[in-house]
Enzyme design. Structure first.
Site, PDB file in Angstrom:
ATOM      1  N   GLU A  56       0.831  -1.196   0.000  1.00  0.00           N
ATOM      2  CA  GLU A  56       0.000   0.000   0.000  1.00  0.00           C
ATOM      3  C   GLU A  56       0.868   1.249   0.000  1.00  0.00           C
ATOM      4  OE1 GLU A  56      -3.843  -2.073   2.078  1.00  0.00           O
ATOM      5  OE2 GLU A  56      -2.896  -0.447   3.184  1.00  0.00           O
TER       6      GLU A  56
ATOM      7  N   CYS B 187       3.693   8.372   1.192  1.00  0.00           N
ATOM      8  CA  CYS B 187       4.124   7.417   2.213  1.00  0.00           C
ATOM      9  C   CYS B 187       4.427   6.100   1.502  1.00  0.00           C
ATOM     10  CB  CYS B 187       3.005   7.261   3.249  1.00  0.00           C
ATOM     11  SG  CYS B 187       3.422   6.120   4.565  1.00  0.00           S
TER      12      CYS B 187
ATOM     13  N   CYS C 277       6.384  -7.198   7.353  1.00  0.00           N
ATOM     14  CA  CYS C 277       7.452  -6.704   8.224  1.00  0.00           C
ATOM     15  C   CYS C 277       7.871  -7.850   9.133  1.00  0.00           C
ATOM     16  CB  CYS C 277       6.921  -5.529   9.057  1.00  0.00           C
ATOM     17  SG  CYS C 277       8.222  -4.635   9.952  1.00  0.00           S
TER      18      CYS C 277
ATOM     19  N   CYS D  64       5.926  -5.297  15.969  1.00  0.00           N
ATOM     20  CA  CYS D  64       5.502  -4.285  16.953  1.00  0.00           C
ATOM     21  C   CYS D  64       4.028  -4.515  17.279  1.00  0.00           C
ATOM     22  CB  CYS D  64       5.710  -2.874  16.398  1.00  0.00           C
ATOM     23  SG  CYS D  64       7.440  -2.520  16.025  1.00  0.00           S
TER      24      CYS D  64
ATOM     25  N   CYS E 137       0.951  -2.361  15.590  1.00  0.00           N
ATOM     26  CA  CYS E 137       0.999  -2.062  14.153  1.00  0.00           C
ATOM     27  C   CYS E 137       0.319  -3.164  13.352  1.00  0.00           C
ATOM     28  CB  CYS E 137       2.452  -1.913  13.709  1.00  0.00           C
ATOM     29  SG  CYS E 137       2.614  -1.530  11.954  1.00  0.00           S
TER      30      CYS E 137
ATOM     31  N   GLY F 298       6.624  -2.072   6.372  1.00  0.00           N
ATOM     32  CA  GLY F 298       7.990  -2.586   6.473  1.00  0.00           C
ATOM     33  C   GLY F 298       8.932  -1.722   7.273  1.00  0.00           C
ATOM     34  N   GLU F 299      10.094  -2.300   7.584  1.00  0.00           N
ATOM     35  CA  GLU F 299      11.156  -1.573   8.281  1.00  0.00           C
ATOM     36  C   GLU F 299      12.234  -1.272   7.233  1.00  0.00           C
ATOM     37  OE1 GLU F 299      12.130   0.000  11.148  1.00  0.00           O
ATOM     38  OE2 GLU F 299      13.928   0.255   9.932  1.00  0.00           O
TER      39      GLU F 299
ATOM     40  N   SER G  39      11.823   6.545   8.370  1.00  0.00           N
ATOM     41  CA  SER G  39      11.387   6.244   9.728  1.00  0.00           C
ATOM     42  C   SER G  39      11.831   4.832  10.091  1.00  0.00           C
ATOM     43  CB  SER G  39       9.859   6.347   9.820  1.00  0.00           C
ATOM     44  OG  SER G  39       9.422   5.987  11.112  1.00  0.00           O
TER      45      SER G  39
ATOM     46  N   SER H  88      10.809   5.681  15.661  1.00  0.00           N
ATOM     47  CA  SER H  88       9.582   5.283  16.356  1.00  0.00           C
ATOM     48  C   SER H  88       9.932   4.919  17.786  1.00  0.00           C
ATOM     49  CB  SER H  88       8.957   4.079  15.641  1.00  0.00           C
ATOM     50  OG  SER H  88       8.516   4.466  14.369  1.00  0.00           O
ATOM     51  N   LEU H  89       9.740   5.856  18.687  1.00  0.00           N
ATOM     52  CA  LEU H  89      10.180   5.639  20.069  1.00  0.00           C
ATOM     53  C   LEU H  89       9.072   4.985  20.911  1.00  0.00           C
ATOM     54  CD1 LEU H  89      12.619   6.081  21.895  1.00  0.00           C
ATOM     55  CD2 LEU H  89      11.738   8.346  22.454  1.00  0.00           C
ATOM     56  N   HIS H  90       7.977   5.665  21.044  1.00  0.00           N
ATOM     57  CA  HIS H  90       6.738   5.121  21.630  1.00  0.00           C
ATOM     58  C   HIS H  90       6.747   4.797  23.120  1.00  0.00           C
ATOM     59  CE1 HIS H  90       5.647   5.104  17.537  1.00  0.00           C
ATOM     60  NE2 HIS H  90       6.129   3.932  17.220  1.00  0.00           N
TER      61      HIS H  90
ATOM     62  N   ASN I  61      -3.986   4.573  15.919  1.00  0.00           N
ATOM     63  CA  ASN I  61      -5.047   4.243  14.959  1.00  0.00           C
ATOM     64  C   ASN I  61      -5.452   2.791  15.138  1.00  0.00           C
ATOM     65  OD1 ASN I  61      -5.219   6.754  13.500  1.00  0.00           O
ATOM     66  ND2 ASN I  61      -3.161   6.283  12.761  1.00  0.00           N
TER      67      ASN I  61
ATOM     68  N   CYS J 206      -1.352   5.939   9.770  1.00  0.00           N
ATOM     69  CA  CYS J 206      -0.166   5.252  10.294  1.00  0.00           C
ATOM     70  C   CYS J 206      -0.553   3.927  10.920  1.00  0.00           C
ATOM     71  CB  CYS J 206       0.512   6.075  11.372  1.00  0.00           C
ATOM     72  SG  CYS J 206       0.993   7.698  10.873  1.00  0.00           S
TER      73      CYS J 206
HETATM   74  N1  SAH Z   1       9.116   0.364  10.533  1.00  0.00           N
HETATM   75  C1  SAH Z   1       9.317   1.783  10.472  1.00  0.00           C
HETATM   76  C2  SAH Z   1       8.507   2.393   9.366  1.00  0.00           C
HETATM   77  C3  SAH Z   1       6.990   2.321   9.567  1.00  0.00           C
HETATM   78  S1  SAH Z   1       6.533   3.931   9.906  1.00  0.00           S
HETATM   79  C4  SAH Z   1       9.070   2.395  11.836  1.00  0.00           C
HETATM   80  O1  SAH Z   1       8.700   1.656  12.735  1.00  0.00           O
HETATM   81  O2  SAH Z   1       9.326   3.576  12.035  1.00  0.00           O
HETATM   82  C5  SAH Z   1       4.985   3.833  10.475  1.00  0.00           C
HETATM   83  C6  SAH Z   1       4.782   4.756  11.661  1.00  0.00           C
HETATM   84  O3  SAH Z   1       3.455   4.527  12.127  1.00  0.00           O
HETATM   85  C7  SAH Z   1       5.718   4.393  12.792  1.00  0.00           C
HETATM   86  O4  SAH Z   1       6.048   5.469  13.598  1.00  0.00           O
HETATM   87  C8  SAH Z   1       4.845   3.427  13.538  1.00  0.00           C
HETATM   88  O5  SAH Z   1       5.316   3.234  14.817  1.00  0.00           O
HETATM   89  C9  SAH Z   1       3.506   4.110  13.455  1.00  0.00           C
HETATM   90  N2  SAH Z   1       2.380   3.211  13.712  1.00  0.00           N
HETATM   91  C10 SAH Z   1       2.342   1.880  13.594  1.00  0.00           C
HETATM   92  N3  SAH Z   1       1.145   1.404  13.967  1.00  0.00           N
HETATM   93  C11 SAH Z   1       0.411   2.460  14.339  1.00  0.00           C
HETATM   94  C12 SAH Z   1      -0.928   2.619  14.793  1.00  0.00           C
HETATM   95  N4  SAH Z   1      -1.737   1.574  14.946  1.00  0.00           N
HETATM   96  N5  SAH Z   1      -1.370   3.860  15.061  1.00  0.00           N
HETATM   97  C13 SAH Z   1      -0.558   4.931  14.876  1.00  0.00           C
HETATM   98  N6  SAH Z   1       0.694   4.844  14.437  1.00  0.00           N
HETATM   99  C14 SAH Z   1       1.183   3.625  14.161  1.00  0.00           C
END
Ligand code: SAH
Length: 373
Positions: free
Chosen positions: A96, A109, A116, A120, A123, A170-171, A202, A224-226, A301, A344
């Site tokens: 996508e 995007c 992937c 995580c 995701c 993907g990463e 990212s 992507s810290l979170h 999301n 995202c």
């Molecule tokens: N693998 C890379 C690239 C994907 S980027 C990474 O992890 O950065 C996609 C972004 O959307 C990342 O910041 C990811 O953490 C975030 N993301 C993933 N699932 C999400 C969700 N359910 N709601 C909001 N953001 C999300």
């Protein structure tokens, strides 16, 4: 359904690669510039339409090479102007790609892998498992496809895609060589001509590859810290067990070292009751001390396989207030295209899963419940 061919995909080659290709054919290297301008500036993918090449050369090229675009299976236009395309490649896998128009710019995007491997917990791409890395051609084709589909607006010399975020499926740093080559083509003036500041990669924090990227293609970096501590991040972003926060932040600092005015963007999903307390905001401020940083708060999301909930608007505001009060530039990312599952973490495509991820996710879902208060 497309068919797989043995032809060389010219989209797999950066400028140097294409020059070498023409030299091997006994042609002049400037043919590379001509072909790239047709493809990336004009959106022409039919070799026969490249009229500044002789007919003999076009025929020769046609017999051995092609410009392979994916097939668009569906297009979802969102009420807010965001467009999501499901693109199918010759092997039947689907990815996508999302186009997000904003005033004065168009952000694409882009996906880097079919599925992937990182798992995580928040995701939806992770629920799909993994099939393969995208080739350079598969990656850059998403930009060519978007520019061709949207078309150059009347009176605007610029191509529709002005910014790229490697934030699709993907990463990207797990597919290093192909992603770097694709970003070189995006950045090349003869290619898409997008400046490095307008290309953002990212990563979930693949530290050794972050260090390597700095040496070869220093585009903008988002991480992507979170979570503000290892215990929680281990659970949300499992690669943290290998490259914990301290190591990750060290690599971030190094990435922007010696480059004044450049900052790393930290993405932080806001998940209700998991990582969104004031205490966690303060912890985040503490760990980011000394790192040239800005923070992007992303409201979680939802997707069907997840039990997580989005933080409340009040919690997000309170979290942002703590960060801003400490001097951290912090924005709340607008959720775009969530009515078409283009936001995202909602990108899934169709992955012919080679792992047993989908089964494992079921088990994980049960574990994740334990995280929520
Ligand atoms: N693998 C890379 C690239 C994907 S980027 C990474 O992890 O950065 C996609 C972004 O959307 C990342 O910041 C990811 O953490 C975030 N993301 C993933 N699932 C999400 C969700 N359910 N709601 C909001 N953001 C999300």
């Amino acid at each position: 359904m497309q068919t797989e061919t043995d032809k060389i995909n010219l989209l797999d080659l950066n400028q140097q690669g294409l020059k070498d290709f023409f030299i091997q054919m006994g042609e002049k290297p400037f043919r590379a510039t001509q072909v790239m301008k047709w493809v990336y500036h004009e959106g022409v993918v039919d070799i026969q339409q490249m009229t500044n090449l002789s007919k003999v050369l076009r025929d020769q090229l046609d017999s051995m090479a092609e410009i392979r675009l994916p097939e668009c299976v569906t297009e979802h236009p969102s009420a807010d102007g965001t467009r999501k395309w499901v693109l199918e490649m010759a092997d039947g896998n689907r990815i996508e790609t999302v186009f997000i128009p904003e005033k004065g710019r168009g952000t694409l995007c882009v996906s880097s892998q079919v599925g992937c491997t990182l798992n995580c917990t928040f995701c939806s791409t992770a629920t799909q498992g993994f099939n393969r890395n995208l080739s350079t051609g598969d990656i850059i084709a998403q930009v060519v496809f978007a520019n061709r589909t949207i078309g150059v607006k009347e009176g605007r010399a610029e191509l529709p895609v002005t910014n790229v975020v490697m934030m699709g499926m993907g990463e990207p740093l797990m597919n290093f060589d192909n992603v770097i080559r694709a970003m070189e083509i995006m950045n090349d003036d003869i290619g898409c001509g997008i400046s490095k500041r307008r290309i953002t990669l990212s990563t979930s924090g693949v530290v050794p590859m972050m260090l390597r990227m700095r040496e070869v293609c220093d585009v903008s970096l988002a991480v992507s810290l979170h979570a503000p501590d290892d215990e929680l991040r281990d659970q949300l972003v499992p690669i943290n067990k290998k490259y914990p926060i301290k190591t990750l932040l060290g690599a971030c600092k190094h990435y922007v070292e010696g480059k004044p005015r450049r900052r790393v963007t930290f993405e932080y999903i806001m998940i209700d009751g998991v990582n969104d307390s004031r205490k966690q905001a303060k912890q985040l401020v503490r760990i980011l001390e000394g790192v040239p940083a800005k923070v992007n708060l992303i409201p979680f999301n939802p997707f069907p396989q997840s039990d997580f909930r989005r933080s409340t608007a009040e919690a997000i505001q309170a979290f942002q207030d703590v960060l801003v009060a400490s001097g951290l530039t912090t924005i709340v990312r607008k959720t775009r295209g969530d009515d078409i599952d283009a936001a995202c973490g909602q990108l899934v495509g169709k992955v012919h899963d080679r792992t047993r991820r989908q089964q494992k996710m079921q088990q994980q879902k049960i574990n994740v419940r334990g995280l929520m208060q």
